[in-house]
Design a protein around this motif. Structure first.
Motif, mmCIF file in Angstrom:
data_model
loop_
_atom_site.group_PDB
_atom_site.id
_atom_site.type_symbol
_atom_site.label_atom_id
_atom_site.label_comp_id
_atom_site.label_asym_id
_atom_site.label_seq_id
_atom_site.Cartn_x
_atom_site.Cartn_y
_atom_site.Cartn_z
ATOM 1 N N GLN A 1 45.703 97.830 -36.417
ATOM 2 C CA GLN A 1 45.512 98.452 -37.718
ATOM 3 C C GLN A 1 45.566 99.964 -37.588
ATOM 4 O OE1 GLN A 1 41.645 96.936 -38.905
ATOM 5 N NE2 GLN A 1 40.639 98.835 -38.308
ATOM 6 N N SER B 1 42.561 102.739 -41.759
ATOM 7 C CA SER B 1 41.931 101.470 -42.112
ATOM 8 C C SER B 1 40.446 101.519 -41.818
ATOM 9 C CB SER B 1 42.566 100.320 -41.321
ATOM 10 O OG SER B 1 43.952 100.256 -41.540
ATOM 11 N N ARG C 1 43.700 94.259 -34.360
ATOM 12 C CA ARG C 1 43.335 93.420 -35.495
ATOM 13 C C ARG C 1 42.632 92.159 -35.010
ATOM 14 N NH1 ARG C 1 45.907 95.311 -40.008
ATOM 15 N NH2 ARG C 1 47.916 96.361 -39.733
ATOM 16 N N ASN D 1 42.440 89.063 -39.773
ATOM 17 C CA ASN D 1 43.108 90.245 -40.303
ATOM 18 C C ASN D 1 44.608 90.189 -40.026
ATOM 19 O OD1 ASN D 1 44.139 93.205 -39.896
ATOM 20 N ND2 ASN D 1 42.303 93.393 -41.162
ATOM 21 N N MET D 2 44.984 89.753 -38.822
ATOM 22 C CA MET D 2 46.400 89.663 -38.465
ATOM 23 C C MET D 2 47.121 88.633 -39.325
ATOM 24 S SD MET D 2 48.083 88.878 -34.727
ATOM 25 C CE MET D 2 47.303 90.278 -33.966
#
Length: 719
Positions: free
Chosen positions: A112, A116, A123, A127-128
């Motif tokens: 990220q 962010s 990540r 999140n990924m």
């Protein structure tokens, strides 16, 4: 499609709808062509990843990364290479720019960005997935369906040389297109793809650096760019330190927030405020306050009321003290009563309202005194607003620049009139502060016994009623307080109020006498020093800004001390004789809470009817001993019933080792982790009484508080 307005034109127009300062960069927001009204739903389906859930998350992330890269190389790019005669890599929404993947980085799949939450880091798996699964949507949006919504330029602090071209890289341009999430997607409402390109010193752009894609629940409906302007040569210049509120002249930007951090100490800034009118001065001051305290200011246009002079502020640094002084100065200049200082957070809204009420009162007192003096001596006002408060005819002939002394009769008359003016304006202030503070402490303590904590915290002072009586009526006199609070408002309590009133009166008088003395000294020094009237007026203005601070600090401290002591005494009075009374210190912890108050949060104190030589408790439960009027001695191991420092907001909650026998209320339940059970008990008890024809039961309603406690303790036994 309507032709997109250029970034240059947007920047020059300054007609943005909103702005935001985030992570050291200004974002300006626009929606010139109803872009958000054109957003359509992505037709592409989200990617489905094959993941082995039996391996560590780190390895699962690698599986997702490999499949995402494989999609980009073997599906996305392969399709674009074969797209003839129409080149799908040319994005119409980004002004027909071609997106070239040569040399592109895939780091945003697994990492990220610095802007962010949490900064630049790997990540997590979730999140990924939230990013990578929308790669087909990103491809579709860049080809056809996406709508341009955001743009940002980031100037590099350290330019570098591009090894491929040999050119100097000075910044990065980010542009985003947005679409609605695919049909049936319940995890997000929007999908956004961002393309970044490097910018060279000669104003040309390199190839695409990377493409990132993400799903979002909500999106800021705007187009954003960094604070900058374009000069005649087309070069981008980022503005720093010069800030403007109002109509924007050439090469001048709008309001800029001054971040509250150590980087701004010893840094000189200038703030220009234009387009001030009698009608918008409150709004202008609001934006200045936001600017100086780290908020997000907005542009306030001029209206059709009387125009006022522009204001230029120059600050040598942005330390907390300087910022507070700047706000006090401008509040007086704009004739805006300044509310309580932005110190630690209040637990109760009503307590904040009461503090604001008296800070506003003293702010108006100081401003009116300044106007009285300048009118009396025919001095030019160092304020935006010019109003006259002088009621008598004739003014003293004051010519300080000539050194001509004021006639003795005129001076004696002035001193007498100043004394009358101040006495008339501060009459009964100390009594009203103490009566109102004590009333509020008792009311809050009682209302916690039959309401939820959130309801009591949210009560506004102007709407506050207890037993059908308004707060202002209750606190108007000792007689009204006795009629309202009954047996707990003993003769001893009335004597304490009288003593506190006398103490507050001395403090108010001391500040008033000091202000009066300073005024007289400045006027005399003006004659002695042959100073101009403008210099004398400025000296008065500067000195009285400090007087405003002293008055407000006094009011703030007296109110918090009186409210806290009133709360404690109410609890002690309602405790059976011989039973120890314990209290717990409560601080609202946030970025404004001082380190000492954070350490004191949660400490236990035991009440004593008499002072102790040693305030350290030795009963195995409490940390400290407190008593009526206990003050902090300024040392580490010391406590107070009131405040530790100016603008301290610490308060108290009853603490009992035996929760079953405790005097339970909403705050006690909250501190013991049982707020939900208390709230349910309050709700159920109110419903029961409503069925019996009592719509608004309180602590005088027979059996009501007992029923709440009964229901609460029943719920505890079921744990």
């Amino acid at each position: 499609m309507t032709e997109q307005i250029t970034l240059e034109a947007l920047i020059k127009s300054h007609k943005y709808s909103r702005r935001e300062f985030k992570n050291g960069t200004w974002y300006y927001y626009y929606d010139k062509h109803n872009n958000f009204g054109r957003i359509s739903q992505c037709k592409s389906s989200a990617l489905a990843f094959k993941i082995n859930r039996n391996i560590p998350e780190k390895d699962q992330c690698k599986q997702v990364e490999k499949q995402a890269v494989d999609y980009i190389n073997n599906v996305w790019l392969k399709d674009w290479k074969n797209s003839t005669p129409n080149d799908k890599s040319i994005c119409m929404e980004l002004r027909n720019k071609q997106i070239v993947f040569e040399g592109i980085s895939y780091k945003h799949i697994s990492e990220q960005g610095k802007n962010s939450k949490g900064g630049k880091q790997r990540r997590s798996l979730s999140n990924m997935l939230n990013h990578s699964k929308y790669l087909p949507c990103a491809k579709e949006m860049l080809e056809s369906s996406g709508v341009w919504t955001h743009a940002r330029y980031e100037e590099l602090k350290k330019p570098y040389t591009d090894k491929t071209t040999g050119k100097q890289v000075v910044g990065v341009v980010y542009q985003s297109v947005t679409g609605n999430a695919p049909k049936g997607d319940k995890s997000n409402n929007y999908v956004q793809a961002t393309v970044s390109k490097i910018k060279y010193a000669n104003n040309t752009y390199g190839n695409t650096v990377y493409i990132s894609v993400m799903g979002m629940k909500d999106i800021k409906k705007s187009t954003d760019i960094t604070p900058c302007f374009f000069n005649g040569k087309g070069e981008v210049k980022v503005m720093k330190s010069i800030h403007s509120f109002g109509s924007v002249a050439t090469y001048s930007i709008h309001t800029v927030t001054v971040p509250r951090n150590n980087n701004n100490v010893n840094r000189t800034i200038q703030i220009n405020i234009h387009d001030i009118t009698e009608g918008n001065r409150y709004a202008k001051f609001e934006q200045l306050e936001k600017c100086l305290t780290g908020g997000v200011p907005e542009y306030v246009p001029a209206d059709n009321t009387t125009p006022l002079p522009s204001v230029n502020i120059r600050m040598k640094d942005c330390s907390t003290e300087r910022i507070e002084k700047a706000l006090r100065t401008m509040a007086m200049s704009f004739d805006i009563p300044l509310k309580s200082a932005k110190g630690e957070v209040f637990l109760y809204k009503a307590q904040e309202d009461l503090t604001d009420r008296w800070c506003v009162f003293f702010s108006e007192l100081v401003r009116n005194t300044y106007d009285f003096i300048t009118d009396y001596f025919d001095l030019p006002k160092k304020t935006v607003m010019s109003k006259s408060v002088l009621t008598h005819k004739g003014k003293i002939l004051y010519h300080s620049e000539t050194g001509e002394p004021i006639k003795q009769a005129d001076w004696a008359k002035f001193v007498k009139n100043l004394e009358k003016f101040l006495n008339r304006n501060i009459k009964d202030t100390e009594k009203n502060i103490i009566l109102q503070s004590n009333s509020l402490g008792k009311i809050l303590d009682r209302m916690l016994k039959y309401n939820t904590l959130e309801a009591v915290k949210a009560l506004q002072l102007e709407k506050l009623q207890y037993h059908g009586k308004s707060f202002d009526w209750i606190s108007e006199s000792v007689k009204n307080m006795k009629n309202t609070f009954g047996a707990s408002f003993t003769r001893g309590e009335q004597a304490r109020i009288e003593m506190l009133t006398q103490s507050a009166a001395i403090k108010v008088t001391n500040i008033t006498d000091k202000m009066s003395g300073d005024i007289k000294q400045i006027l005399i020094d003006g004659v002695k020093g042959h100073k101009s009237k403008s210099e004398v007026s400025q000296a008065l203005f500067d000195k009285m800004v400090g007087d405003n601070r002293d008055y407000q600090r006094l009011a703030d401290t007296e109110i918090q001390n009186a409210v806290n002591n009133s709360f404690l005494r109410e609890e002690v009075h309602n405790t059976p004789d011989g039973q120890k009374v314990y209290f717990q210190r409560i601080e609202v912890i946030d970025k404004n809470t001082c380190a000492f108050c954070k350490r004191m949060n949660g400490k236990i104190a035991v009440w004593s009817d008499i002072p102790h030589k040693d305030e350290k408790a030795n009963d195995g439960i409490a940390d400290f001993v407190i008593w009526e009027g206990k003050e902090w001695n300024g040392k580490g191991h010391s406590f107070t019933t009131g405040v530790f420092h100016p603008y301290c907001r610490g308060t108290w909650v009853r603490y009992d080792t035996d929760i079953d026998n405790a005097r339970i209320d909403a705050l006690v339940a909250e501190q013991s982790g049982r707020a939900k059970k208390w709230n349910n008990a309050v709700k159920q008890a109110k419903e029961e009484y409503k069925k019996n024809g009592i719509a608004n039961p309180d602590d005088t309603t027979q059996g009501f508080t007992e029923r709440i406690n009964e229901l609460y303790k029943q719920d505890l036994t079921n744990e």
